[in-house]
Design a protein around this motif. Structure first.
Motif, short mmCIF file in Angstrom:
data_model
loop_
_atom_site.label_atom_id
_atom_site.label_comp_id
_atom_site.label_asym_id
_atom_site.label_seq_id
_atom_site.Cartn_x
_atom_site.Cartn_y
_atom_site.Cartn_z
N ILE A 130 4.78 -7.19 9.98
CA ILE A 130 6.05 -7.25 10.74
C ILE A 130 7.17 -6.53 9.97
N VAL A 131 7.22 -6.79 8.65
CA VAL A 131 8.24 -6.13 7.83
C VAL A 131 7.97 -4.63 7.76
N GLU A 183 8.61 -3.02 11.05
CA GLU A 183 9.85 -3.48 11.67
C GLU A 183 9.58 -3.92 13.10
N ALA A 184 8.56 -4.74 13.27
CA ALA A 184 8.12 -5.12 14.60
C ALA A 184 8.89 -6.33 15.11
N LEU A 228 2.73 -11.21 8.65
CA LEU A 228 4.15 -11.18 8.31
C LEU A 228 4.51 -9.92 7.52
N GLU A 229 3.61 -9.51 6.61
CA GLU A 229 3.85 -8.26 5.89
C GLU A 229 3.89 -7.09 6.87
#
Lengths: 289, 128, 143
Positions: A195-196, A199-200, A192-193
């Motif tokens: 993804i941030v 910006e995926a 999740l980190e």
């Protein structure tokens, strides 16, 4: 009783050199690995320092419960246990540091004491005292070992879950090895980190390297996917081997509307399509001409 | 009364939650948004929660209600910028907000809203 | 499991209205900062659990007290223990109240069961007419 303790302290003061020599001899005999791992200078320094602190504390208050008087002795023992735990001593070898003081000490007491009664009293008092200190070293030893283990676990967790960017906006999380709940937590957070950070919009969780999937692991995967969705990213699971597919169905786990693909390659193709990209053969030559 | 500002941008409503969302404030926001969607015939609502460090069951329920109410009033809702820790906590809590669209940031959220509305426009063009 | 915990400091808050819920959240947020080494996720989970339980105390317990303690266990692991006590009507069937989706107050029924999933330890003690005490502890994972 107090008088007794002062007497013992006096005996230690008078015979310090002898006691020290015999004590170190005993330590070496009972802990075979001591000579190899630890220099005798270290042993001598620790032992001598302990004797000084020990007799100083005896002069003050002979009951080991008194924290202000015995605090320094305990601190010293803590550092001894800790350093020995790290050097690979066994718990009994570490506790022997204190226990092996008994024999040389009691021998001197016997030589010096005037009556059998005072000797018995002094020996009993010292036995209780040294036993409690010895047990304390063992306790500290175990505690520091435990801390080392916890630290290593954490380091292992951090190392074992890399998140890689395959293409702009497309992440992959190749999972290898058994997933327990501790590790899955860390996997979830890393993904999740990631993804941030990148910006995926899409993340591929590849489980080709995961030997078994049980209900718990499946639930964790589903939770990770749900969390990613809440953040606005989509997940694809790839690399589900036939046996694992069987287990998942057999366990009655509902993967819901999670997208699954047989291989990482298939998953990548789908992910690229979702971000409006595709893979096509080069039109012109190979670039060699 | 304390309230969260709602910005109107063409056919969309924009909300950026910058303060701690306590229960009453969340309910006021729900009322304000519903009223404004209806008054302006808005087609979409974008809620930026990137500044929120927790979403508990009450706030989660309010967000789900906002989305459901907007849908009835023919507006799409997109929730953007949820932090990873908040997402993990919500899932663990059992709040997965089915039926609420999400996006990573305001930009992507706006794209989603435009797509949702744009598709309908195409349909209308076809019909005309 | 952790009978040998030591409390180093504590603070309490009365829960009587909505503002007090904010006070509870702010306090937990503040106490969960370094030197206590909670990860962001652990911190968020703890504050969220506190928010759920404080709201329960206010709505179902008709108000009560909140206590936060800085605790250390036998392994020198640090943690935060939160207690929510009320003198309200109490819970007649705890097992039922712990089920997901069970509510008597029009909520989502995720308060108790959800809070339990967010923390390391959870205990509840309640009886009709005797009020309710809920205790949760979050231990730090890193050393």
């Amino acid at each position: 009783m107090n008088k007794n303790a002062t007497d013992v302290a006096n005996v230690i003061a008078r015979h310090k050199a002898d006691i020290l020599k015999e004590w170190i001899q005993r330590q070496k005999e009972s802990a075979s690995s001591l000579s190899g791992i630890m220099s005798s200078e270290d042993a001598l320094e620790q032992s001598s320092q302990f004797l000084d602190l020990f007799s100083a504390a005896l002069n003050e208050d002979p009951s080991a419960e008194n924290d202000t008087v015995w605090g320094e002795v305990r601190t010293m023992l803590e550092s001894v246990s800790r350093s020995r735990a790290l050097q690979g001593f066994s718990p009994s070898e570490t506790a022997t540091f204190v226990f092996s003081l008994k024999q040389p000490l009691f021998q001197r007491l016997r030589q010096e004491s005037k009556s059998a009664d005072t000797l018995a009293d002094a020996v009993w008092a010292m036995t209780t005292l040294l036993d409690s200190l010895g047990l304390y070293t063992a306790e500290v030893f175990l505690r520091s070992r435990e801390q080392v283990i916890l630290q290593q676990q954490q380091e292992l967790l951090d190392l074992s879950t890399p998140v890689v960017e395959l293409y702009r906006g497309v992440l992959a999380l190749p999972l290898i090895g058994t997933l327990d709940s501790e590790r899955t937590h860390s996997v979830m957070e890393n993904l999740l980190e990631g993804i941030v950070h990148h910006e995926a919009a899409i993340a591929i969780i590849d489980i080709t390297g995961v030997p078994t999937v049980d209900t718990l692991v499946a639930q964790h995967l589903i939770k990770t996917i749900a969390a990613a969705r809440l953040m606005g990213a989509e997940c694809i699971i790839s690399g589900i081997r036939p046996q694992i597919a069987q287990t998942i169905v057999h366990l009655g786990v509902d993967l819901g509307d999670v997208t699954t693909k047989a291989s990482l390659a298939e998953a990548l193709k789908l992910a690229l399509a979702k971000v409006g990209r595709g893979i096509a053969p080069l039109k012109t030559g190979t670039g060699l001409s | 009364m304390e309230r969260i500002p709602v910005l109107k941008l063409d056919q969309f409503l924009l909300v950026t939650i910058q303060v701690e969302l306590h229960d009453q404030l969340a309910l006021t926001l729900q009322d304000d948004l519903t009223t404004m969607v209806s008054r302006h015939s808005s087609r979409g609502v974008l809620i930026d929660i990137s500044a929120l460090d927790i979403v508990d069951s009450f706030i989660g329920r309010t967000l789900a209600h906002i989305a459901a109410l907007s849908r009835i009033l023919d507006a799409a809702t997109v929730l953007v910028g949820m932090r990873p820790a908040v997402a993990i906590t919500m899932v663990e809590l059992g709040l997965t907000l089915p039926g609420v669209s999400t996006a990573l940031n305001v930009e992507r959220g706006m794209t989603l809203l435009r797509e949702a509305v744009g598709n309908e426009h195409d349909d209308e063009d076809d019909a005309e | 499991m952790n009978t040998t915990t030591k409390t180093t400091r504590s603070e309490s808050v009365l829960i009587r209205n909505q503002e007090d819920l904010q006070r509870v959240r702010a306090l937990v947020r503040q106490w969960a900062q370094p030197p206590l080494s909670f990860s962001t996720v652990e911190q968020t989970k703890l504050v969220t659990a506190a928010s759920e339980l404080a709201r329960n105390t206010l709505i179902y317990g008709l108000g009560g007290t909140f206590l936060i303690e800085d605790v250390t266990d036998a392994l020198a692991r640090r943690g935060l223990r939160l207690s929510f006590r009320d003198e309200g009507p109490g819970i007649p069937d705890i097992a039922k109240a712990m089920q997901d989706g069970y509510t008597t107050g029009g909520g989502m029924g995720l308060g108790l069961s959800g809070a339990k999933r967010l923390v390391s330890e959870f205990s509840i003690d309640s009886a009709p007419g005797k009020g309710t005490l809920v205790c949760i502890t979050q231990w730090t994972r890193r050393l």
